[in-house]
Design a protein around this motif. Sequence first.
Motif, mmCIF file in Angstrom:
data_model
loop_
_atom_site.group_PDB
_atom_site.id
_atom_site.type_symbol
_atom_site.label_atom_id
_atom_site.label_comp_id
_atom_site.label_asym_id
_atom_site.label_seq_id
_atom_site.Cartn_x
_atom_site.Cartn_y
_atom_site.Cartn_z
ATOM 1 N N THR A 121 -9.688 2.455 10.037
ATOM 2 C CA THR A 121 -9.955 1.101 9.550
ATOM 3 C C THR A 121 -10.340 0.166 10.693
ATOM 4 O OG1 THR A 121 -8.393 1.411 7.730
ATOM 5 C CG2 THR A 121 -8.979 -0.847 8.279
ATOM 6 N N VAL A 122 -9.602 0.238 11.793
ATOM 7 C CA VAL A 122 -9.939 -0.585 12.952
ATOM 8 C C VAL A 122 -11.312 -0.209 13.495
ATOM 9 C CG1 VAL A 122 -9.308 -1.129 15.345
ATOM 10 C CG2 VAL A 122 -7.532 -1.008 13.581
ATOM 11 N N GLY A 123 -11.623 1.101 13.506
ATOM 12 C CA GLY A 123 -12.926 1.549 13.981
ATOM 13 C C GLY A 123 -14.066 0.979 13.163
ATOM 14 N N VAL A 124 -13.942 1.011 11.846
ATOM 15 C CA VAL A 124 -14.989 0.448 10.985
ATOM 16 C C VAL A 124 -15.072 -1.063 11.161
ATOM 17 C CG1 VAL A 124 -15.741 0.133 8.595
ATOM 18 C CG2 VAL A 124 -14.752 2.308 9.304
ATOM 19 N N MET A 125 -13.947 -1.689 11.393
ATOM 20 C CA MET A 125 -13.906 -3.143 11.544
ATOM 21 C C MET A 125 -14.652 -3.594 12.798
ATOM 22 S SD MET A 125 -10.479 -5.511 11.793
ATOM 23 C CE MET A 125 -10.561 -7.293 11.992
ATOM 24 N N VAL A 126 -14.468 -2.891 13.927
ATOM 25 C CA VAL A 126 -15.035 -3.358 15.196
ATOM 26 C C VAL A 126 -16.362 -2.694 15.547
ATOM 27 C CG1 VAL A 126 -12.745 -3.916 16.085
ATOM 28 C CG2 VAL A 126 -13.722 -1.677 16.587
ATOM 29 N N ALA A 127 -16.589 -1.464 15.063
ATOM 30 C CA ALA A 127 -17.833 -0.769 15.428
ATOM 31 C C ALA A 127 -18.249 0.187 14.319
ATOM 32 C CB ALA A 127 -17.633 -0.005 16.736
ATOM 33 N N PRO A 128 -18.597 -0.337 13.144
ATOM 34 C CA PRO A 128 -18.873 0.532 11.992
ATOM 35 C C PRO A 128 -20.051 1.481 12.191
ATOM 36 C CG PRO A 128 -19.563 -1.721 11.548
ATOM 37 C CD PRO A 128 -18.767 -1.758 12.815
ATOM 38 N N GLY A 129 -21.058 1.067 12.939
ATOM 39 C CA GLY A 129 -22.246 1.899 13.103
ATOM 40 C C GLY A 129 -22.203 2.826 14.283
ATOM 41 N N GLN A 130 -21.144 2.753 15.116
ATOM 42 C CA GLN A 130 -21.088 3.543 16.343
ATOM 43 C C GLN A 130 -20.632 4.984 16.104
ATOM 44 O OE1 GLN A 130 -22.374 2.195 19.166
ATOM 45 N NE2 GLN A 130 -22.824 0.541 17.719
ATOM 46 N N ALA A 131 -19.622 5.157 15.302
ATOM 47 C CA ALA A 131 -19.096 6.504 15.039
ATOM 48 C C ALA A 131 -18.630 6.598 13.593
ATOM 49 C CB ALA A 131 -17.962 6.826 16.004
ATOM 50 N N PRO A 132 -19.527 6.385 12.624
ATOM 51 C CA PRO A 132 -19.090 6.351 11.216
ATOM 52 C C PRO A 132 -18.455 7.648 10.741
ATOM 53 C CG PRO A 132 -21.484 6.453 11.376
ATOM 54 C CD PRO A 132 -20.970 6.185 12.752
ATOM 55 N N LEU A 133 -18.901 8.788 11.293
ATOM 56 C CA LEU A 133 -18.302 10.063 10.881
ATOM 57 C C LEU A 133 -16.851 10.141 11.319
ATOM 58 C CD1 LEU A 133 -18.543 12.878 9.666
ATOM 59 C CD2 LEU A 133 -19.384 13.701 11.883
ATOM 60 N N VAL A 134 -16.564 9.725 12.562
ATOM 61 C CA VAL A 134 -15.192 9.755 13.065
ATOM 62 C C VAL A 134 -14.309 8.820 12.250
ATOM 63 C CG1 VAL A 134 -13.709 9.243 15.036
ATOM 64 C CG2 VAL A 134 -15.924 10.351 15.397
ATOM 65 N N TRP A 135 -14.799 7.602 12.008
ATOM 66 C CA TRP A 135 -13.999 6.641 11.237
ATOM 67 C C TRP A 135 -13.741 7.171 9.828
ATOM 68 C CZ3 TRP A 135 -12.979 5.170 15.530
ATOM 69 C CH2 TRP A 135 -13.800 4.482 16.420
ATOM 70 N N SER A 136 -14.748 7.806 9.225
ATOM 71 C CA SER A 136 -14.595 8.322 7.864
ATOM 72 C C SER A 136 -13.565 9.445 7.810
ATOM 73 C CB SER A 136 -15.937 8.823 7.326
ATOM 74 O OG SER A 136 -16.865 7.761 7.227
ATOM 75 N N ILE A 137 -13.587 10.328 8.805
ATOM 76 C CA ILE A 137 -12.596 11.414 8.849
ATOM 77 C C ILE A 137 -11.194 10.841 8.975
ATOM 78 C CG2 ILE A 137 -11.742 13.333 10.248
ATOM 79 C CD1 ILE A 137 -14.660 14.004 10.899
ATOM 80 N N CYS A 138 -11.029 9.862 9.845
ATOM 81 C CA CYS A 138 -9.707 9.239 10.016
ATOM 82 C C CYS A 138 -9.245 8.569 8.721
ATOM 83 C CB CYS A 138 -9.749 8.218 11.153
ATOM 84 S SG CYS A 138 -9.874 8.937 12.806
ATOM 85 N N ILE A 139 -10.151 7.830 8.074
ATOM 86 C CA ILE A 139 -9.789 7.151 6.828
ATOM 87 C C ILE A 139 -9.468 8.174 5.736
ATOM 88 C CG2 ILE A 139 -10.682 5.715 4.954
ATOM 89 C CD1 ILE A 139 -12.168 4.088 7.085
ATOM 90 N N GLY A 140 -10.244 9.255 5.680
ATOM 91 C CA GLY A 140 -9.996 10.288 4.680
ATOM 92 C C GLY A 140 -8.633 10.935 4.848
ATOM 93 N N ILE A 141 -8.260 11.232 6.099
ATOM 94 C CA ILE A 141 -6.927 11.793 6.359
ATOM 95 C C ILE A 141 -5.853 10.777 5.971
ATOM 96 C CG2 ILE A 141 -5.353 12.590 8.159
ATOM 97 C CD1 ILE A 141 -7.812 13.700 9.633
ATOM 98 N N GLY A 142 -6.088 9.509 6.304
ATOM 99 C CA GLY A 142 -5.120 8.476 5.948
ATOM 100 C C GLY A 142 -4.961 8.303 4.459
ATOM 101 N N MET A 143 -6.071 8.364 3.709
ATOM 102 C CA MET A 143 -6.005 8.186 2.262
ATOM 103 C C MET A 143 -5.328 9.353 1.551
ATOM 104 S SD MET A 143 -9.598 6.306 1.265
ATOM 105 C CE MET A 143 -9.474 6.970 -0.394
ATOM 106 N N SER A 144 -5.237 10.500 2.234
ATOM 107 C CA SER A 144 -4.587 11.647 1.602
ATOM 108 C C SER A 144 -3.085 11.425 1.438
ATOM 109 C CB SER A 144 -4.851 12.917 2.407
ATOM 110 O OG SER A 144 -4.303 12.814 3.709
ATOM 111 N N VAL A 145 -2.569 10.305 1.931
ATOM 112 C CA VAL A 145 -1.165 9.961 1.703
ATOM 113 C C VAL A 145 -0.891 9.771 0.208
ATOM 114 C CG1 VAL A 145 -1.302 7.428 1.802
ATOM 115 C CG2 VAL A 145 0.713 8.580 2.711
ATOM 116 N N PHE A 146 -1.946 9.654 -0.586
ATOM 117 C CA PHE A 146 -1.803 9.592 -2.045
ATOM 118 C C PHE A 146 -0.970 10.759 -2.564
ATOM 119 C CE2 PHE A 146 -3.509 11.256 -6.105
ATOM 120 C CZ PHE A 146 -3.098 10.240 -6.948
ATOM 121 N N SER A 147 -1.200 11.952 -1.981
ATOM 122 C CA SER A 147 -0.441 13.125 -2.413
ATOM 123 C C SER A 147 1.049 12.930 -2.183
ATOM 124 C CB SER A 147 -0.919 14.362 -1.640
ATOM 125 O OG SER A 147 -2.301 14.553 -1.789
ATOM 126 N N LEU A 148 1.394 12.334 -1.044
ATOM 127 C CA LEU A 148 2.803 12.093 -0.751
ATOM 128 C C LEU A 148 3.374 11.000 -1.647
ATOM 129 C CD1 LEU A 148 2.853 12.253 3.158
ATOM 130 C CD2 LEU A 148 3.392 14.050 1.516
#
Length: 395
Positions: A294-321
Amino acid sequence: MEKEHSPARVLVASGLLGVAVVLAALNLRPAVTSVGSVLEEVRNSLHASSTWAGALTTVPGLCFAAAGGTAPWVARRIGLPAAVSVALALLTGGLIVRVLDGPFVVVGGTLVATAGIALANVLIPVVVKDAFLARIGLMSGLYTGALQTGGAVGSAATPPIDVALGGWRPGLASWAVLAGVALMVWLLAARTRPAPVVEVDPSDSGRRSLLGNRLAWTVTLFFGLQSCMAYIVMGWLPAVFIDAGVSRGDAGLLLGLISLLGLPVSLFLVPIAARARTQSWWVVGLGVFGLVGTVGVMVAPGQAPLVWSICIGIGMSVFSLAIMTITLRARTGEDTGRLSGMAQGIGYLLAALGPFLFGLLHQLTGGWTVPFVLLLAASAGQMIFGWLAGRPRFV
């Protein structure tokens, strides 16, 4: 202490019942995600307004919120197996009805279908608690994995089905087949046996409200804040990426990647976390990934969108928990039903408000920084309440 009977009959655990739970979970998102992928085609075909489209996409969230108090009551009145049958029947019927006529019928059919989904959202965790007590981690992982898979497949598969079958009506109606199969398997699998006689504390009323229970509110806020984050990401992240120079096609692929990352976490992490004494560290660990993304997308969304998306995807998987926490923080199936109803009823209401507030802040400020402060606050709150909800206590 005195003896009381638990509900007259309970579900018998079996492999077929496990298959029925997975099939039911596969059906709890395509009715919603399939519409989004062909919404413009539907709207143009029906000569409907943008307001109508907004109403159509708002119905599911409102139904999910309204189910909180309804599902446990239905299960008490007619029994858990029959209540799940009603839920799947409503889903199947609604999917068929909504393609039969004009704009109002589409909304009405969607309302019926999502009412069925809303009931099942609350009741399936009760099935897991009642029938698979010794395998809660495994079944919770399979359930949430199927839930996420159904959502992704519903969005991705509907456009090609639409083309293959010659229009949006048969394309959307095709999902009724999967729902009908789930209903038939459930009817075959939902065998019951007499419930054992159990000793309970007479001061612990079977109809007690959880609205005054601190742990129930902790679980509710954990579920609601993670849902709020997820709805904001699914609704707004592609627009943020596109605004930063990412192509529309790549932005859609990144959102798909975020959705798919929840599947391996559900299948492998949840059974491990369920066996742990506390789930708090798992919740916070996943939350840190989401916070970094989230911080990555906030400060540099176009710099590493794949990395930010992977991090957000892992974070959102907390839904299972979050889903698993509902079953772990209740001692009985009846308490699981009440906690599931409260957490999902209020939680989905928070989830529906999140994207609206995010968009409103973007409109008022003309940028993304202030809206992302809201998202960061939701992320931090999710970690705090998730930590508290993960400790070994019972409502």
